[in-house]
Design a protein around this motif. Sequence first.
Motif, PDB file in Angstrom:
ATOM      1  N   TRP A  81       0.824  -1.217   0.000  1.00  0.00           N
ATOM      2  CA  TRP A  81       0.000   0.000   0.000  1.00  0.00           C
ATOM      3  C   TRP A  81       0.851   1.257   0.000  1.00  0.00           C
ATOM      4  CZ3 TRP A  81      -4.544   1.121  -1.478  1.00  0.00           C
ATOM      5  CH2 TRP A  81      -5.156   2.329  -1.102  1.00  0.00           C
ATOM      6  N   ASN A  82       0.483   2.217  -0.837  1.00  0.00           N
ATOM      7  CA  ASN A  82       1.163   3.505  -0.889  1.00  0.00           C
ATOM      8  C   ASN A  82       0.142   4.523  -1.371  1.00  0.00           C
ATOM      9  OD1 ASN A  82       2.534   5.809  -1.815  1.00  0.00           O
ATOM     10  ND2 ASN A  82       4.408   4.636  -2.161  1.00  0.00           N
ATOM     11  N   LEU A  83      -0.413   5.288  -0.425  1.00  0.00           N
ATOM     12  CA  LEU A  83      -1.516   6.189  -0.752  1.00  0.00           C
ATOM     13  C   LEU A  83      -1.093   7.243  -1.771  1.00  0.00           C
ATOM     14  CD1 LEU A  83      -4.473   6.948  -0.153  1.00  0.00           C
ATOM     15  CD2 LEU A  83      -3.622   8.481   1.633  1.00  0.00           C
ATOM     16  N   GLN A  84       0.104   7.770  -1.580  1.00  0.00           N
ATOM     17  CA  GLN A  84       0.584   8.774  -2.533  1.00  0.00           C
ATOM     18  C   GLN A  84       0.726   8.169  -3.930  1.00  0.00           C
ATOM     19  OE1 GLN A  84       3.396  11.530  -1.140  1.00  0.00           O
ATOM     20  NE2 GLN A  84       3.282  12.646  -3.077  1.00  0.00           N
ATOM     21  N   GLY A  85       1.173   6.920  -3.970  1.00  0.00           N
ATOM     22  CA  GLY A  85       1.267   6.222  -5.250  1.00  0.00           C
ATOM     23  C   GLY A  85      -0.100   6.110  -5.924  1.00  0.00           C
ATOM     24  N   VAL A  86      -1.134   5.865  -5.131  1.00  0.00           N
ATOM     25  CA  VAL A  86      -2.493   5.800  -5.676  1.00  0.00           C
ATOM     26  C   VAL A  86      -2.884   7.167  -6.231  1.00  0.00           C
ATOM     27  CG1 VAL A  86      -4.933   5.434  -5.121  1.00  0.00           C
ATOM     28  CG2 VAL A  86      -3.193   3.928  -4.118  1.00  0.00           C
ATOM     29  N   ALA A  87      -2.612   8.216  -5.443  1.00  0.00           N
ATOM     30  CA  ALA A  87      -2.942   9.576  -5.891  1.00  0.00           C
ATOM     31  C   ALA A  87      -2.205   9.902  -7.192  1.00  0.00           C
ATOM     32  CB  ALA A  87      -2.591  10.582  -4.799  1.00  0.00           C
ATOM     33  N   GLU A  88      -0.946   9.471  -7.283  1.00  0.00           N
ATOM     34  CA  GLU A  88      -0.163   9.717  -8.505  1.00  0.00           C
ATOM     35  C   GLU A  88      -0.789   9.018  -9.710  1.00  0.00           C
ATOM     36  OE1 GLU A  88       2.486  11.484  -9.491  1.00  0.00           O
ATOM     37  OE2 GLU A  88       2.522  12.505  -7.546  1.00  0.00           O
ATOM     38  N   GLN A  89      -1.244   7.780  -9.499  1.00  0.00           N
ATOM     39  CA  GLN A  89      -1.898   7.055 -10.594  1.00  0.00           C
ATOM     40  C   GLN A  89      -3.198   7.740 -11.006  1.00  0.00           C
ATOM     41  OE1 GLN A  89      -0.970   4.487 -12.499  1.00  0.00           O
ATOM     42  NE2 GLN A  89       0.997   4.293 -11.474  1.00  0.00           N
ATOM     43  N   PHE A  90      -3.953   8.228 -10.029  1.00  0.00           N
ATOM     44  CA  PHE A  90      -5.181   8.973 -10.358  1.00  0.00           C
ATOM     45  C   PHE A  90      -4.821  10.223 -11.173  1.00  0.00           C
ATOM     46  CE2 PHE A  90      -7.972   7.570  -6.461  1.00  0.00           C
ATOM     47  CZ  PHE A  90      -8.123   6.320  -7.027  1.00  0.00           C
ATOM     48  N   ALA A  91      -3.741  10.891 -10.761  1.00  0.00           N
ATOM     49  CA  ALA A  91      -3.334  12.122 -11.454  1.00  0.00           C
ATOM     50  C   ALA A  91      -2.933  11.814 -12.897  1.00  0.00           C
ATOM     51  CB  ALA A  91      -2.186  12.786 -10.695  1.00  0.00           C
ATOM     52  N   LEU A  92      -2.155  10.760 -13.071  1.00  0.00           N
ATOM     53  CA  LEU A  92      -1.760  10.355 -14.431  1.00  0.00           C
ATOM     54  C   LEU A  92      -2.988  10.049 -15.283  1.00  0.00           C
ATOM     55  CD1 LEU A  92       1.187   7.790 -14.034  1.00  0.00           C
ATOM     56  CD2 LEU A  92       1.204   9.936 -15.334  1.00  0.00           C
ATOM     57  N   TRP A  93      -3.917   9.347 -14.642  1.00  0.00           N
ATOM     58  CA  TRP A  93      -5.151   8.970 -15.352  1.00  0.00           C
ATOM     59  C   TRP A  93      -5.937  10.219 -15.768  1.00  0.00           C
ATOM     60  CZ3 TRP A  93     -10.253   9.414 -13.146  1.00  0.00           C
ATOM     61  CH2 TRP A  93     -11.257   8.860 -13.945  1.00  0.00           C
ATOM     62  N   LEU A  94      -6.081  11.172 -14.839  1.00  0.00           N
ATOM     63  CA  LEU A  94      -6.839  12.388 -15.154  1.00  0.00           C
ATOM     64  C   LEU A  94      -6.166  13.156 -16.294  1.00  0.00           C
ATOM     65  CD1 LEU A  94      -9.318  14.086 -14.288  1.00  0.00           C
ATOM     66  CD2 LEU A  94      -7.795  15.377 -12.778  1.00  0.00           C
ATOM     67  N   LYS A  95      -4.834  13.194 -16.265  1.00  0.00           N
ATOM     68  CA  LYS A  95      -4.102  13.917 -17.312  1.00  0.00           C
ATOM     69  C   LYS A  95      -4.212  13.220 -18.664  1.00  0.00           C
ATOM     70  CE  LYS A  95      -0.870  15.998 -14.047  1.00  0.00           C
ATOM     71  NZ  LYS A  95       0.380  15.728 -13.295  1.00  0.00           N
ATOM     72  N   SER A  96      -4.569  11.919 -18.654  1.00  0.00           N
ATOM     73  CA  SER A  96      -4.721  11.203 -19.923  1.00  0.00           C
ATOM     74  C   SER A  96      -6.066  11.517 -20.592  1.00  0.00           C
ATOM     75  CB  SER A  96      -4.585   9.691 -19.688  1.00  0.00           C
ATOM     76  OG  SER A  96      -5.793   9.173 -19.136  1.00  0.00           O
ATOM     77  N   LYS A  97      -6.834  12.423 -20.001  1.00  0.00           N
ATOM     78  CA  LYS A  97      -8.144  12.835 -20.540  1.00  0.00           C
ATOM     79  C   LYS A  97      -9.090  11.655 -20.780  1.00  0.00           C
ATOM     80  CE  LYS A  97      -6.636  17.223 -22.381  1.00  0.00           C
ATOM     81  NZ  LYS A  97      -6.348  17.624 -20.985  1.00  0.00           N
ATOM     82  N   PRO A  98      -9.454  10.975 -19.689  1.00  0.00           N
ATOM     83  CA  PRO A  98     -10.371   9.823 -19.810  1.00  0.00           C
ATOM     84  C   PRO A  98     -11.749  10.267 -20.300  1.00  0.00           C
ATOM     85  CG  PRO A  98      -9.984  10.405 -17.497  1.00  0.00           C
ATOM     86  CD  PRO A  98      -9.046  11.234 -18.300  1.00  0.00           C
ATOM     87  N   VAL A  99     -12.483   9.307 -20.912  1.00  0.00           N
ATOM     88  CA  VAL A  99     -13.802   9.642 -21.471  1.00  0.00           C
ATOM     89  C   VAL A  99     -14.774  10.126 -20.403  1.00  0.00           C
ATOM     90  CG1 VAL A  99     -13.779   8.183 -23.523  1.00  0.00           C
ATOM     91  CG2 VAL A  99     -14.508   7.185 -21.339  1.00  0.00           C
ATOM     92  N   ASP A 100     -14.600   9.634 -19.178  1.00  0.00           N
ATOM     93  CA  ASP A 100     -15.604   9.921 -18.162  1.00  0.00           C
ATOM     94  C   ASP A 100     -14.925  10.094 -16.810  1.00  0.00           C
ATOM     95  OD1 ASP A 100     -18.042  10.208 -16.935  1.00  0.00           O
ATOM     96  OD2 ASP A 100     -18.387   8.053 -16.730  1.00  0.00           O
ATOM     97  N   VAL A 101     -15.156  11.239 -16.178  1.00  0.00           N
ATOM     98  CA  VAL A 101     -14.653  11.472 -14.823  1.00  0.00           C
ATOM     99  C   VAL A 101     -15.771  12.121 -14.021  1.00  0.00           C
ATOM    100  CG1 VAL A 101     -12.832  12.506 -13.410  1.00  0.00           C
ATOM    101  CG2 VAL A 101     -12.423  12.114 -15.837  1.00  0.00           C
ATOM    102  N   GLY A 102     -16.080  11.574 -12.851  1.00  0.00           N
ATOM    103  CA  GLY A 102     -17.090  12.197 -11.996  1.00  0.00           C
ATOM    104  C   GLY A 102     -16.574  13.531 -11.467  1.00  0.00           C
TER     105      GLY A 102
END
Length: 318
Positions: A81-102
């Motif tokens: 577990w690494n919470l910051q690592g999770v946040a980083e993955q979310f950030a990368l995902w958001l920057k990839s311009k996903p089709v749908d984000v709440g």
Amino acid sequence: MPESDLNLLIEKTRAAFLGVALGDALGATTEFLMPGEIRQRHKVHRRIIGGGWLNLKPGQVTDDTQMSLCIARAVDQAGGWNLQGVAEQFALWLKSKPVDVGATCRRGISDYIVKGQLVKPYSDWDAGNGAVMRMAPVALLTLGDETLLERLALEQARLTHHNNLSDAACLTIGRMAQQALLGAGRPQLHALTRELCEQFPKFRFNHYHGGASAYVVETLQTVFHYFFTTAEFEECLVGVVNQGGDADTTGAIAGLLAGAYYGPEALPPRWLKKLDPAVKEEITTLAERLVRLSPLGRRLTRSNNSCAGVVRRPAAES
Ligand code: MN
Ligand code: MN
């Protein structure tokens, strides 16, 4: 538990995580429709055909599966577990311009990117289903340790959602998924929903009214109603997605529970064939990694290796 039980557990956790993706891909077609509109267009919607308001390809998944994969990737990269690592993955995902984000997820991730914020301040407005839809990887990683499940469920949730109803929903879905994976029957799983309803009577679902919005209370009512009134993986998912509303998310959460409960043989092959192959492959790999990192997975691996002093197989990769 012999080694075959570890392999069986891995197969079941794959079914649970694949269930998320199948429910997401199936439900995306009917997201934001009313049950009457769905009947008009499809009679009963039960094929993975894409489309929907996002105009998806058949088998394409959305934020529910993608954010679950973000968490799983972060755990895999860190070997735990690494919470910051999770946040980083979310950030990368958001920057990839996903089709749908709440909207709530977008705000939480943006606050991490801008301010490094890992815990959102409490908000009455965070009672959406965006945190509970991505509980699969946490349920897998914490198998065998309920206290750890509670801590990590809330940590991942509060990156974007900090609200009593969301928190309670995450804990309940996490516990139900784990107990189903470990072989619990319907009465045990139903007891977990009753605990939730005692704490927050809003979640009661015995007189289901058909609301399936992104409000976490309605989302769980829909999932519970169909999980407890159907007898198969496929019928459970078909039930929730034909209720419309936030259908990809009710589908994803129902898929997690039903996949864990009914197991790999219950996943319809024609659905699996349609599912985005890259998603299918990544889930298959990461589900096993998560289980092997879990307290239960580590115990099972250790007991296999120490059998009569004979090392039967190399230690699990970490
Ligand atoms: Mn979605
Ligand atoms: Mn949704």
